[in-house]
Design an enzyme around this catalytic site. Structure first.
Site, PDB file in Angstrom:
ATOM      1  N   HIS A  20     -50.547  29.930  30.697  1.00 48.06           N
ATOM      2  CA  HIS A  20     -50.059  29.950  32.204  1.00 48.06           C
ATOM      3  C   HIS A  20     -48.451  30.246  32.386  1.00 48.06           C
ATOM      4  O   HIS A  20     -47.927  30.841  33.087  1.00 48.06           O
ATOM      5  CB  HIS A  20     -50.243  28.351  32.680  1.00 48.06           C
ATOM      6  CG  HIS A  20     -51.740  27.993  32.950  1.00 48.06           C
ATOM      7  ND1 HIS A  20     -52.199  26.816  32.343  1.00 48.06           N
ATOM      8  CD2 HIS A  20     -52.737  28.750  33.676  1.00 48.06           C
ATOM      9  CE1 HIS A  20     -53.385  26.925  32.724  1.00 48.06           C
ATOM     10  NE2 HIS A  20     -53.687  27.810  33.433  1.00 48.06           N
ATOM     11  N   LYS A  44     -63.503  19.888  39.101  1.00 48.36           N
ATOM     12  CA  LYS A  44     -63.235  19.421  37.586  1.00 48.36           C
ATOM     13  C   LYS A  44     -63.115  18.074  37.528  1.00 48.36           C
ATOM     14  O   LYS A  44     -62.538  17.710  38.262  1.00 48.36           O
ATOM     15  CB  LYS A  44     -62.078  20.329  37.015  1.00 48.36           C
ATOM     16  CG  LYS A  44     -62.594  21.955  36.799  1.00 48.36           C
ATOM     17  CD  LYS A  44     -61.399  22.603  36.402  1.00 48.36           C
ATOM     18  CE  LYS A  44     -61.573  24.004  36.354  1.00 48.36           C
ATOM     19  NZ  LYS A  44     -60.524  25.081  35.800  1.00 48.36           N
ATOM     20  N   ARG A  93     -57.890  36.667  32.057  1.00 48.80           N
ATOM     21  CA  ARG A  93     -58.022  36.672  30.316  1.00 48.80           C
ATOM     22  C   ARG A  93     -58.765  37.665  29.790  1.00 48.80           C
ATOM     23  O   ARG A  93     -58.326  38.597  29.220  1.00 48.80           O
ATOM     24  CB  ARG A  93     -58.188  35.237  30.015  1.00 48.80           C
ATOM     25  CG  ARG A  93     -57.051  34.220  30.189  1.00 48.80           C
ATOM     26  CD  ARG A  93     -57.470  32.863  30.315  1.00 48.80           C
ATOM     27  NE  ARG A  93     -58.569  32.631  31.171  1.00 48.80           N
ATOM     28  CZ  ARG A  93     -59.204  31.661  30.999  1.00 48.80           C
ATOM     29  NH1 ARG A  93     -59.168  30.810  30.132  1.00 48.80           N
ATOM     30  NH2 ARG A  93     -60.242  31.297  31.650  1.00 48.80           N
ATOM     31  N   SER A 131     -57.534  25.311  29.257  1.00 45.82           N
ATOM     32  CA  SER A 131     -57.291  23.892  29.206  1.00 45.82           C
ATOM     33  C   SER A 131     -58.184  23.179  28.519  1.00 45.82           C
ATOM     34  O   SER A 131     -57.745  22.243  27.582  1.00 45.82           O
ATOM     35  CB  SER A 131     -56.789  23.558  30.564  1.00 45.82           C
ATOM     36  OG  SER A 131     -55.862  24.181  31.121  1.00 45.82           O
TER      37      SER A 131
HETATM   38  N1  COA Z   1     -53.592  31.059  29.945  1.00 43.63           N
HETATM   39  C1  COA Z   1     -54.354  30.391  29.434  1.00 43.63           C
HETATM   40  N2  COA Z   1     -55.393  29.742  30.078  1.00 43.63           N
HETATM   41  C2  COA Z   1     -55.620  30.137  31.101  1.00 43.63           C
HETATM   42  C3  COA Z   1     -54.877  31.129  31.911  1.00 43.63           C
HETATM   43  C4  COA Z   1     -53.996  31.618  31.242  1.00 43.63           C
HETATM   44  N3  COA Z   1     -52.862  32.645  31.522  1.00 43.63           N
HETATM   45  N4  COA Z   1     -55.211  31.353  33.259  1.00 43.63           N
HETATM   46  C5  COA Z   1     -56.110  30.545  33.312  1.00 43.63           C
HETATM   47  N5  COA Z   1     -56.615  29.756  32.640  1.00 43.63           N
HETATM   48  C6  COA Z   1     -57.496  28.882  32.082  1.00 43.63           C
HETATM   49  C7  COA Z   1     -57.311  27.468  32.605  1.00 43.63           C
HETATM   50  O1  COA Z   1     -56.726  26.645  31.554  1.00 43.63           O
HETATM   51  C8  COA Z   1     -58.606  26.765  33.060  1.00 43.63           C
HETATM   52  O2  COA Z   1     -59.217  26.457  31.826  1.00 43.63           O
HETATM   53  P1  COA Z   1     -60.355  25.130  32.028  1.00 43.63           P
HETATM   54  O3  COA Z   1     -61.329  25.824  32.921  1.00 43.63           O
HETATM   55  O4  COA Z   1     -60.565  24.973  30.693  1.00 43.63           O
HETATM   56  O5  COA Z   1     -59.756  24.011  32.827  1.00 43.63           O
HETATM   57  C9  COA Z   1     -59.627  28.170  33.258  1.00 43.63           C
HETATM   58  O6  COA Z   1     -58.539  29.212  32.847  1.00 43.63           O
HETATM   59  C10 COA Z   1     -59.350  28.426  34.987  1.00 43.63           C
HETATM   60  O7  COA Z   1     -58.118  27.521  35.612  1.00 43.63           O
HETATM   61  P2  COA Z   1     -57.248  28.133  36.555  1.00 43.63           P
HETATM   62  O8  COA Z   1     -56.532  29.406  36.411  1.00 43.63           O
HETATM   63  O9  COA Z   1     -56.267  26.928  36.525  1.00 43.63           O
HETATM   64  O10 COA Z   1     -58.112  28.177  37.848  1.00 43.63           O
HETATM   65  P3  COA Z   1     -58.994  26.865  38.338  1.00 43.63           P
HETATM   66  O11 COA Z   1     -60.103  27.506  38.417  1.00 43.63           O
HETATM   67  O12 COA Z   1     -58.748  25.799  37.653  1.00 43.63           O
HETATM   68  O13 COA Z   1     -58.394  26.662  39.812  1.00 43.63           O
HETATM   69  C11 COA Z   1     -58.181  26.927  42.071  1.00 43.63           C
HETATM   70  C12 COA Z   1     -59.096  27.289  40.892  1.00 43.63           C
HETATM   71  C13 COA Z   1     -58.059  25.576  42.125  1.00 43.63           C
HETATM   72  C14 COA Z   1     -57.248  27.974  42.504  1.00 43.63           C
HETATM   73  C15 COA Z   1     -59.328  27.358  42.929  1.00 43.63           C
HETATM   74  O14 COA Z   1     -60.652  26.377  42.879  1.00 43.63           O
HETATM   75  C16 COA Z   1     -59.048  26.806  44.530  1.00 43.63           C
HETATM   76  O15 COA Z   1     -58.197  27.647  45.033  1.00 43.63           O
HETATM   77  N6  COA Z   1     -59.258  25.616  45.054  1.00 43.63           N
HETATM   78  C17 COA Z   1     -59.096  25.067  46.373  1.00 43.63           C
HETATM   79  C18 COA Z   1     -60.116  25.059  47.467  1.00 43.63           C
HETATM   80  C19 COA Z   1     -60.360  26.381  47.843  1.00 43.63           C
HETATM   81  O16 COA Z   1     -59.599  26.962  48.285  1.00 43.63           O
HETATM   82  N7  COA Z   1     -61.598  26.809  47.682  1.00 43.63           N
HETATM   83  C20 COA Z   1     -62.325  28.173  48.057  1.00 43.63           C
HETATM   84  C21 COA Z   1     -61.732  28.849  47.091  1.00 43.63           C
HETATM   85  S1  COA Z   1     -62.637  30.749  47.309  1.00 43.63           S
END
Ligand code: COA
Length: 165
Positions: A20, A44, A93, A131
């Site tokens: 990140h 989550k 990724r 994560s």
């Molecule tokens: N390097 C390492 N890991 C990475 C990464 C990077 N560059 N980019 C993403 N990841 C990993 C994260 O660690 C995470 O791992 P995990 O699943 O084991 O926890 C995974 O990839 C995805 O995580 P992240 O990029 O943080 O996204 P998310 O899926 O957790 O978050 C939100 C998604 C919060 C942005 C999305 O759900 C959201 O917008 N929610 C708000 C409600 C909403 O508007 N909903 C409608 C959406 S259409």
């Protein structure tokens, strides 16, 4: 007056990883400001509270200018509207990320047609990080030094083993 280009980098960040941080640092070369938006409502089951996630991000980015760490509840598109920001940044990724990201980008576009989602490819060395994987390794007492910034390593060890590093 020159228009400021601001981008929102949203996520759960449970916890923030080196992957990140790499995206954030590269985004700072393109945008005037990066808002790291930590989702409070997430499907989550998080290990860290939202306050802990924010604290780890702030400590990991100490000294960085043009970064704001914020939290949001509810829809990301409503948050973007409230902030007056029209660009969302997501990291990609592997191909597995693509379908999920496409679905989310299209749904967000439907909700807020004025907002664009842009993607940055994760650097190869971080493409297998997540994560959850890092939390699993840490829980099983593996070495996570090269995967997370020092404040995160400290917090994870404290959480799992109540131990300072
Ligand atoms: N390097 C390492 N890991 C990475 C990464 C990077 N560059 N980019 C993403 N990841 C990993 C994260 O660690 C995470 O791992 P995990 O699943 O084991 O926890 C995974 O990839 C995805 O995580 P992240 O990029 O943080 O996204 P998310 O899926 O957790 O978050 C939100 C998604 C919060 C942005 C999305 O759900 C959201 O917008 N929610 C708000 C409600 C909403 O508007 N909903 C409608 C959406 S259409």
């Amino acid at each position: 007056m020159k228009k400021e280009h601001v981008v929102i980098y949203p996520g759960t960040f449970d916890p923030i990883t080196i992957g990140h941080l790499n995206i954030i640092k590269r985004a700072l070369r393109i945008f005037d400001k990066v808002i790291i938006a930590v989702a409070e409502d997430t499907t989550k089951d998080t290990l860290f509270t939202v306050e802990e996630r924010v604290q780890m991000i702030k400590e990991s980015l100490k000294g960085y200018k043009n970064v704001e760490v914020d939290t949001f509840k509810g829809l990301l598109m409503e948050y973007a509207k409230k902030k007056g920001v029209h660009t969302i940044l997501r990291g990609l990724r592997t191909v597995q990320d693509f379908e999920y990201e496409l679905q989310m980008a299209l749904a967000n576009k439907k909700l807020n047609p004025n907002c664009e989602t842009i993607f940055m490819m994760t650097e190869g060395a971080y493409s297998y990080f997540s994560s959850s994987l890092i939390k699993e390794i840490a829980h099983l007492k593996g070495n996570i030094k090269d995967m997370v910034p020092p404040p995160v390593e400290k917090m994870i060890k404290k959480k799992f083993f109540n131990k300072e590093v």
